[in-house]
Design an enzyme around this catalytic site. Sequence first.
Site, PDB file in Angstrom:
ATOM      1  N   ASP A 109     -10.024   3.290   5.434  1.00  0.00           N
ATOM      2  CA  ASP A 109     -10.504   1.905   5.375  1.00  0.00           C
ATOM      3  C   ASP A 109     -12.031   1.830   5.457  1.00  0.00           C
ATOM      4  O   ASP A 109     -12.620   0.780   5.191  1.00  0.00           O
ATOM      5  CB  ASP A 109      -9.899   1.096   6.532  1.00  0.00           C
ATOM      6  CG  ASP A 109      -8.907   0.050   6.045  1.00  0.00           C
ATOM      7  OD1 ASP A 109      -8.891  -0.237   4.834  1.00  0.00           O
ATOM      8  OD2 ASP A 109      -8.161  -0.486   6.882  1.00  0.00           O
ATOM      9  N   GLN A 158      -3.631  -1.182  10.303  1.00  0.00           N
ATOM     10  CA  GLN A 158      -3.669  -2.475   9.623  1.00  0.00           C
ATOM     11  C   GLN A 158      -4.228  -3.562  10.550  1.00  0.00           C
ATOM     12  O   GLN A 158      -3.751  -3.746  11.664  1.00  0.00           O
ATOM     13  CB  GLN A 158      -2.255  -2.854   9.139  1.00  0.00           C
ATOM     14  CG  GLN A 158      -2.198  -4.159   8.361  1.00  0.00           C
ATOM     15  CD  GLN A 158      -2.969  -4.109   7.037  1.00  0.00           C
ATOM     16  OE1 GLN A 158      -3.013  -3.090   6.362  1.00  0.00           O
ATOM     17  NE2 GLN A 158      -3.593  -5.223   6.673  1.00  0.00           N
ATOM     18  N   LYS A 218       0.848  -1.209   0.000  1.00  0.00           N
ATOM     19  CA  LYS A 218       0.000   0.000   0.000  1.00  0.00           C
ATOM     20  C   LYS A 218       0.883   1.259   0.000  1.00  0.00           C
ATOM     21  O   LYS A 218       0.614   2.210  -0.720  1.00  0.00           O
ATOM     22  CB  LYS A 218      -0.922   0.001   1.229  1.00  0.00           C
ATOM     23  CG  LYS A 218      -2.021  -1.056   1.170  1.00  0.00           C
ATOM     24  CD  LYS A 218      -2.756  -1.166   2.502  1.00  0.00           C
ATOM     25  CE  LYS A 218      -3.676  -2.377   2.539  1.00  0.00           C
ATOM     26  NZ  LYS A 218      -4.263  -2.595   3.877  1.00  0.00           N
TER      27      LYS A 218
END
Length: 284
Positions: free
Chosen positions: A121, A98, A54
């Site tokens: 997210d 994460q 990412k």
Amino acid sequence: MSAPVTAKRLDGRQVADAIAARVTERVAALEVAPRLVFVRVGEDPASASYVRSKQRLAQRVGLRAETLVMDADTDQAALMTTVRAVVEDDDVDGVLVQLPLPEHLDERPVLEAIDPEKDVDGFHAVNVGRLWSGLPGMVPCTPLGLLEICDHFEVPLLGQRVVIVGRSNLVGKPAAALFLRRHATVTLAHSRTRDLAGLVSEADVVVAAVGRAGIVQGSMVKPGAAVLDVGMSRIDGRIVGDVAPDVWEVAGSMTPMPGGTGPVTVAMVVQNTVTAAERRRNKV
Ligand code: NAP
């Protein structure tokens, strides 16, 4: 001898490249490059590798991106303090913690500590509510990527029957909301679903998001259906999807694994970051 492959390959790398090109232009149009901060706890190799890819793409499209790595034994209070500090930094446009976190940490309060406007997210409850209410918000990357794949390869959704196997907050549930928005008729299947094969056999579009190799078999799929493989397992060091190889012989189109939904998920992280930055900057 194996039967011939008939399904069209829905190449995720191709979709990801197209998204990256669009995002690069949007980043260039901003006076200051958007800044994205990843927070990662511990040394789980899969998480480390996801964050690396990412961050690599973020830098390729011109974002400022950095990763804060915290020790595996970080406690909840320390993690919350770090996340809050990043969120409160006015120079930060996007924050991504994460998942999964190590078992001793509770992810919900961490996700709720992220400002919904910086929540690239899309897991904050406010963004979940916005998604289901049809309001603009940040949308989870993997489900959003599924729509991008369908749009890129012109997989029809309106009025189509979509069966999503897996009902997690990460993938299945938000994917259901997005396909509903596109006027598909959506069914969510899960571990207590009876007759999974019968359900899947009625689907024009199948999304497999379980994490169990080969849970979707060729014998279950309607000929010509579009099949989007999200689940990932490692078998003998190889990454395989939830969809068995014999589905290539039956489906009309299908994402490969690897090289399908994964790269598009990564691309959606950078797209969400530039969207977050544009919204914040347009407000002031
Ligand atoms: P998760 O939270 O473990 O959810 C798995 C879902 O599968 C649950 O809803 C579970 O049902 C359901 N399930 C389990 N066994 C089943 C069965 N026998 N029949 C039908 N459904 C069953 O996982 P997740 O976070 O959604 O991730 C799913 C997979 O996608 C994982 O392999 C993950 O690594 C992968 N993934 C890939 C990407 C990508 O970019 N390609 C992104 C994110 C995740 P219950 O709710 O009843 O337990």
